[in-house]
Design an enzyme around this catalytic site. Structure first.
Site, short mmCIF file in Angstrom:
data_model
loop_
_atom_site.label_atom_id
_atom_site.label_comp_id
_atom_site.label_asym_id
_atom_site.label_seq_id
_atom_site.Cartn_x
_atom_site.Cartn_y
_atom_site.Cartn_z
N LYS A 158 0.87 -1.18 0.00
CA LYS A 158 0.00 0.00 0.00
C LYS A 158 0.91 1.23 0.00
O LYS A 158 1.26 1.76 1.06
CB LYS A 158 -0.87 -0.06 1.26
CG LYS A 158 -2.14 0.76 1.20
CD LYS A 158 -3.05 0.37 2.36
CE LYS A 158 -4.19 1.34 2.54
NZ LYS A 158 -5.08 1.45 1.41
N1 PPE Z 1 -7.72 -2.06 -2.58
C1 PPE Z 1 -7.24 -0.80 -2.53
C2 PPE Z 1 -6.60 -0.24 -3.74
C3 PPE Z 1 -7.34 -0.07 -1.34
O1 PPE Z 1 -6.84 1.16 -1.29
C4 PPE Z 1 -7.97 -0.65 -0.22
C5 PPE Z 1 -8.08 0.11 1.06
C6 PPE Z 1 -8.45 -1.97 -0.31
C7 PPE Z 1 -8.32 -2.63 -1.50
C8 PPE Z 1 -9.09 -2.66 0.85
O2 PPE Z 1 -8.12 -2.98 1.84
P1 PPE Z 1 -8.50 -3.10 3.39
O3 PPE Z 1 -8.76 -1.72 3.88
O4 PPE Z 1 -7.32 -3.73 4.00
O5 PPE Z 1 -9.71 -3.94 3.50
N2 PPE Z 1 -8.20 1.51 0.91
C9 PPE Z 1 -7.89 2.36 2.04
C10 PPE Z 1 -7.68 3.80 1.62
C11 PPE Z 1 -8.86 4.55 1.16
C12 PPE Z 1 -8.53 6.00 0.88
O6 PPE Z 1 -9.34 6.66 0.21
O7 PPE Z 1 -7.50 6.50 1.32
C13 PPE Z 1 -8.90 2.19 3.16
O8 PPE Z 1 -10.00 1.69 2.95
O9 PPE Z 1 -8.56 2.56 4.28
#
Ligand code: PPE
Length: 307
Positions: A158
């Site tokens: 990330k």
């Molecule tokens: N894919 C992406 C690209 C992504 O950014 C997130 C989280 C996920 C999947 C889901 O991951 P998880 O949160 O571990 O279930 N995105 C984060 C950032 C959002 C933002 O706008 O900044 C979040 O949900 O915290």
């Protein structure tokens, strides 16, 4: 939304929100050399608790590791710092954003001597895709921008700069009047949303894709897979084709910010009945119980803010 009179954790100290600034010659500003996390603390029956904190901090360290940014703190220290920041801001529920980045030093792509800083921000963040999104679902489009392939960047990390791809997709979606974008991967299979993973439901059968689809391996995704299996649904991890979305009974997004958000329309095609379907609703019901501490069998996913 921001605790502007509150505190930010920076390199081991709590500082005032207004003092949490960096120099424009910081490496991260020019090249996106940072990694971050998104975590939620929920108000539970036993006080504020953080959902899956160790798993998020582990991913944080591994994201940094992929970019050869060794964090100057242990996972335990960063987890404790998250709790300390929440306490300092007196939140009962909040979003938590740890971020590690390359700071001030000689510019040029190679990060060389630019130091690694670690900060933790917290703020109140309601429903990510709008208040009605959780109940009524969102309208989304498949963007023309492809999700970069895992051979181009470590998609399971990330990292700040990687989000430029997300920005392009979500901007395109909003310009077209949609709330969110879905990206196909380099081969034309479904990848993920700009900040969410995707699930497809047909009857009682659930499917989602895996790391070969160049997705971030979401912690909400993992939680939903486990909850769904515990509820007796079958969950299959496989490639998802664009047509699988249009033909599905239900499609939903998962993410820390988005939680479980139903998708009611994709590119003008109504999905199922154009509302949150029964499986999505059941998973939402259990998920929100779990994060609020109402399901003892998942208590181990919660870390109390106050010892
Ligand atoms: N894919 C992406 C690209 C992504 O950014 C997130 C989280 C996920 C999947 C889901 O991951 P998880 O949160 O571990 O279930 N995105 C984060 C950032 C959002 C933002 O706008 O900044 C979040 O949900 O915290």
């Amino acid at each position: 939304m921001y605790p502007e009179n509150g505190k930010v954790w920076l390199d081991g100290k709590l500082i005032d929100w207004k003092d949490a600034t960096i120099h424009l010659a910081s490496h991260v500003v020019h090249y996106g050399t940072g990694v971050f996390e998104g975590i939620r603390a929920y108000e539970t029956i036993d006080g504020p608790q953080v959902f899956r904190l160790p798993e998020h901090i582990r991913r944080f360290r591994l994201s940094a590791h992929a970019y050869q940014m060794e964090l100057p703190y242990t996972e335990e220290e960063i987890a404790e710092a998250c709790l300390e920041t929440i306490r300092a801001n007196k939140f009962n529920a909040c979003y938590i954003r740890p971020i590690a980045f390359r700071g001030y030093g000689p510019l040029g792509v190679h990060p060389g001597k630019c130091p690694v800083h670690v900060a933790i921000l917290t703020w109140e963040w309601g429903a990510y895709l709008g208040e009605e999104a959780l109940t009524k679902g969102v309208r989304v489009t498949i963007t023309g921008w492809r999700k970069f392939h895992h051979s181009m960047m470590p998609t399971t990390a990330k990292a700040c700069g990687q989000y430029l791809n997300s920005v392009l997709g979500v901007q395109e979606a909003r310009e077209k009047g949609y709330t969110e974008a879905i990206f196909l991967d380099a081969h034309g299979n479904v990848s993920e949303g700009s900040g969410e993973n995707i699930f497809v439901v047909n009857g009682e059968h659930i499917m989602t894709n895996g790391s070969e689809s160049s997705i971030l391996l979401g912690i909400t995704r993992d939680s939903v897979i486990q909850i769904a299996r515990d509820l007796g649904y079958t969950v299959e991890t496989r490639l998802i084709a664009r047509g699988d979305l249009y033909a599905a009974d239900e499609v939903f997004f998962t993410g820390t910010a988005a939680e479980i958000t139903p998708i009611r329309e994709i590119d003008g095609r109504i999905i199922g009945r154009g509302e949150a379907g029964p499986v999505t609703k059941k998973l939402q019901e259990v998920f929100f119980d779990v994060v609020k501490g109402k399901r003892p069998e998942y208590r181990h996913w919660l870390t109390p803010v106050n010892p």
